[in-house]
Write an enzyme that holds these catalytic residues in place. Structure first.
Site, PDB file in Angstrom:
ATOM      1  CG  HIS A 206      -0.394   0.230   2.505  1.00 57.78           C
ATOM      2  ND1 HIS A 206      -0.651   1.364   3.238  1.00 57.78           N
ATOM      3  CD2 HIS A 206       0.468  -0.507   3.227  1.00 57.78           C
ATOM      4  CE1 HIS A 206       0.032   1.283   4.377  1.00 57.78           C
ATOM      5  NE2 HIS A 206       0.703   0.162   4.396  1.00 57.78           N
TER       6      HIS A 206
ATOM      7  CB  THR B 269      -4.575 -19.831   2.734  1.00 58.36           C
ATOM      8  OG1 THR B 269      -4.914 -20.986   3.478  1.00 58.36           O
ATOM      9  CG2 THR B 269      -5.047 -19.980   1.308  1.00 58.36           C
TER      10      THR B 269
ATOM     11  CB  CYS C  49       0.670   5.600  20.131  1.00 55.08           C
ATOM     12  SG  CYS C  49      -0.634   6.021  21.283  1.00 55.08           S
TER      13      CYS C  49
END
Lengths: 364, 406
Positions: B205, B241, B339
């Site tokens: 991303h 997977t 945070c």
């Protein structure tokens, strides 16, 4: 108006923010991170500053559709509220930290910061009303829900602070607020109300103080005779008016229960006496605050000395920088450090922090 | 909306969206033996080859993960465990002080739970870890070191590290080097083989690929103890997977980002230089953090700083307040130091660079990406003056606490 909405993660502040949006204001939500080491999850009804509360607040802001930020005020809160709470107990007084938080954090640091950022008002979920008179003066009034009224803990606010405040819930009952939260799809609708001191997660104030103030043993003394009736491990664990847990070795001469009448931190003395001696007929307060103009002379009004406590008719008068409150009917269990809030009907007139109380023996 | 937070996440490329969308409706577990499984397996392997080709790695060196954080954890913990297993003296982890929390916190976790020692490698005032500093640390601890981890380029201030030189120093001491290249792939020329690093983290991303898909490039000569146990799908190092649609999109995006890198980097660097020049003109006391020449802010060496990165401190302001005010004007950026609760802390990167607390708290990051335009820069330049002026009224830090007792 540009409105900053303080959002604790609870149902009240969420509905308050939603109402501010509906009233046409440009609202931004802010959650105050007050705990120095926040827990991840809430436990029971205590605590207002867990990470879960922050997430609940953010989720509510998402549903309402407003920007949301977290402001870290843990250090300010620690010094101005928690440390003061401990110091007050150490000095033999009984503080109300919620009141202090409103005075020093919410309507001071947060409000000032909000105004500086260009906001016009601070919206909170307090159950109280603000009424604007035709002459432009604004007064703080009790909520229509007497059981949930929070005007007492706002009684320390000045006219300037009230001028920038917004309390959208004052005309509703808690039940209505919860129903509205459900209707608005706010997930916090069923969240339990918070009680007790938010920064003492387990609710054990005695242990909280003992951990910070340590052991400070001293005598328990009979007010009438001066006899030492017992010993204690720290006077801070006692509150004026307290009856249970005195651990006295001997019953009173008259066989009647005894109550804590006073705490003297210097001599570490806890003084006990009868219920009659507990009743005070006069309070002297420091740091008087006025929601409107300062009264010129003696003021006939009503006094309330604790949240959700009863009110007593009184005459209040400024004497120098002190507020003298003469009570029509003596009141029991009033401790220095508590705040006396003055009411005229449902209107808050002013407040002061009780410095000492006067017991006038009732003539035989 | 003016989006100046591409370092946080950049929009997916249409080609990547198309690749992913096409596969989302198809059944198939790449580990299954039947036709549907074989089809999924083929997509994964073709994607592996395509991605490897783009970043100078061999297909067998690509371990697909669920993103950059997982790849960082796998590299730091996995290398530590395998190296310690081979030689019990090797319990020390050397990481730069400006790493992302995925690396910092992994090292701290090893310290707290696995008996690791940690060396925080200091950086210079622009945030660069010098090979000499690393050499001194490795000279000192010699054969106690399990691994070194230094990021390719910093996510906050954009400083590019001399990764190849650091790898050379590490290898001279017999120590493998991992690099978090999440910000670098697609933004800078990144060649895994040529760099000499042993392990490299990348993620989708940040380069036009999907969220939740990344890779650890791991040299064939390096052993790694797994973090996730199960089917051993990825080289017996990573179980789970494999996400064929996301991997396909990741490969497409990586390929396109790398192919277009030289041209895009030049365009973004020029846009960024314009942003820096104009912001500094409007706010003359703004401090540009990171690697730059203070006498000539228009001349950035593309190898020294991420092309899309501009990171400032605005004296007298709090980063938090600036962010809120810009957000209210539709300009999205970052303080680069949030945070989980969203509470701002002074940036550990700036503090490591020697900045005072105030400078660290007053910082703001603008990061440009593939769809940034001159209009975005214009909007920021127009807003920044009044916003900074307003933020100054709020002040820098929480005012000193007042104590009032009765």
């Amino acid at each position: 108006m540009r409105v900053l909405a303080a959002m604790s993660g609870g149902v009240d502040s969420a509905v308050a923010a939603a109402r501010a949006v509906e009233a046409g204001h440009d609202v931004t939500g802010v959650h105050l991170a007050l705990a120095s080491a926040p827990a991840s999850l809430r436990t029971g009804a205590r605590g207002c500053c867990t990470l879960e509360d922050a997430r609940d607040a953010r989720r509510a802001a998402d549903v309402i559709g407003i920007p949301f930020y977290v402001w870290d005020l843990a250090e300010r809160f620690r010094v101005d509220v928690v440390e003061e709470f401990v110091a007050e107990y150490a000095a033999g007084r009984t503080p109300n930290p919620c009141l202090r938080c409103n005075e020093k954090i919410k309507f001071a640091v947060v409000l000032d910061r909000g105004l500086a950022l260009g906001f016009d008002a601070l919206c909170t979920g307090h159950h109280a009303r603000l009424v604007d008179a035709p002459d432009g003066t604004r007064s703080l009034r009790r909520s229509v829900d007497a059981a949930k009224d929070q005007s007492y803990v706002l009684g320390v606010l000045t006219a300037d602070q009230l001028a920038a405040a917004m309390f959208p819930l004052g005309d509703s009952t808690k039940e209505q607020v919860r129903a509205e939260a459900t209707a608005r799809g706010l997930a916090v609708a069923d969240k339990p109300d918070s009680y007790d001191v938010c920064f003492i997660a387990d609710g054990d104030t005695g242990r909280f103080l003992r951990d910070r103030l340590g052991s400070a043993p001293g005598p328990v003394v009979d007010a009438a005779t001066g006899d030492v009736l017992g010993a204690h491990d720290g006077a801070y664990a006692y509150t004026v008016g307290q009856r249970r847990g005195l651990g006295l070795s001997r019953p009173a001469a008259d066989g009647r229960p005894r109550f804590v009448l006073g705490i003297s931190p210097v001599s570490r003395t806890v003084t006990v006496g009868s219920a009659a001696e507990l009743a005070v007929s006069e309070l002297v307060g420091v740091r008087p605050r006025w929601g409107g103009s300062v009264p010129a002379g003696p003021l006939r009004c009503a006094a309330q000395v604790r949240a959700h406590g009863s009110v007593t008719g009184c005459v209040a008068e400024l004497v120098g920088d002190r507020l003298q409150v003469r009570l029509e009917v003596p009141v029991r269990g009033v401790a220095p450090g508590q705040t006396v809030v003055l009411y005229d009907g449902d209107r808050v007139v002013g407040s002061a922090t009780i410095e000492f109380t006067v017991h006038h023996p009732v003539p035989a | 909306m003016v989006y100046l937070d591409h370092a946080a996440s950049t929009p997916m490329l249409p080609e990547a969206v198309a690749a992913m969308a096409e596969l989302l409706g198809q059944v198939g577990n790449a580990s299954s033996l039947h036709a549907a499984g074989r089809r999924a397996r083929r997509i994964v392997e073709e994607s592996r080859e395509r991605l490897a080709q783009a970043v100078g790695a061999r297909p067998s060196e690509v371990i697909f993960t669920g993103g950059g954080t997982e790849a960082d954890n796998l590299a730091v913990k996995g290398l530590f465990w395998s190296r310690r297993a081979a030689d019990t003296r090797r319990r020390r982890v050397v990481v730069s002080a400006v790493e992302h929390h995925a690396v910092l916190d992994s090292a701290e976790w090893l310290w707290a739970h696995e008996g690791a020692e940690v060396s925080w490698l200091p950086v210079d005032p622009v945030g660069r870890a010098q090979p000499d500093t690393l050499a001194a640390e490795l000279d000192r601890y010699g054969d106690e070191v399990a691994l070194v981890s230094v990021m390719w380029a910093n996510n906050e201030v954009g400083t590019v590290q001399p990764v190849a030189a650091l790898a050379e120093v590490a290898h001279a001491h017999g120590v493998p080097l991992h690099t978090d290249a999440v910000q670098a792939v697609g933004a800078l020329p990144v060649d895994f083989a040529a760099s000499g690093v042993d392990a490299l983290t990348m993620t989708g991303h940040k380069l036009g690929g999907p969220l939740g898909a990344g890779a650890l490039l791991l040299s064939r000569t390096v052993e790694l103890t797994p973090l996730l146990h199960g089917g051993g799908q990825e080289r017996d190092v990573r179980s789970g997977t494999v996400d064929a649609p996301a991997i396909a999109a990741l490969a497409v995006a990586t390929d396109l980002a790398v192919t277009g890198q030289p041209e895009r980097a030049a365009r973004l660097a020029s846009l960024r230089d314009d942003l820096v020049r104009r912001v500094c003109r409007v706010v003359p006391d703004a401090v540009l953090n990171g690697d730059y020449d203070p006498h000539n802010t228009s001349d950035f060496s593309p190898s020294a700083r991420l092309p899309g990165n501009a990171h400032f401190s605005f004296p007298g302001c709090e980063g938090d307040a600036l962010l809120l005010l810009l957000d209210a004007r539709g300009i999205e950026c970052s303080t680069g130091s949030a945070c989980s609760a969203g509470v701002a802390r002074p940036s550990h990167v700036l503090l490591a660079m020697g900045a005072a607390n105030d400078r660290a708290r007053s910082s703001l990051r603008f990061s440009l990406g593939h769809n940034s335009t001159a209009t975005d820069v214009d909007a920021l330049v127009e807003a920044i003056g009044p916003v900074v002026e307003r933020a100054r009224r709020v002040g820098t830090t929480t005012p000193a606490a007042t104590v009032g007792t009765a």
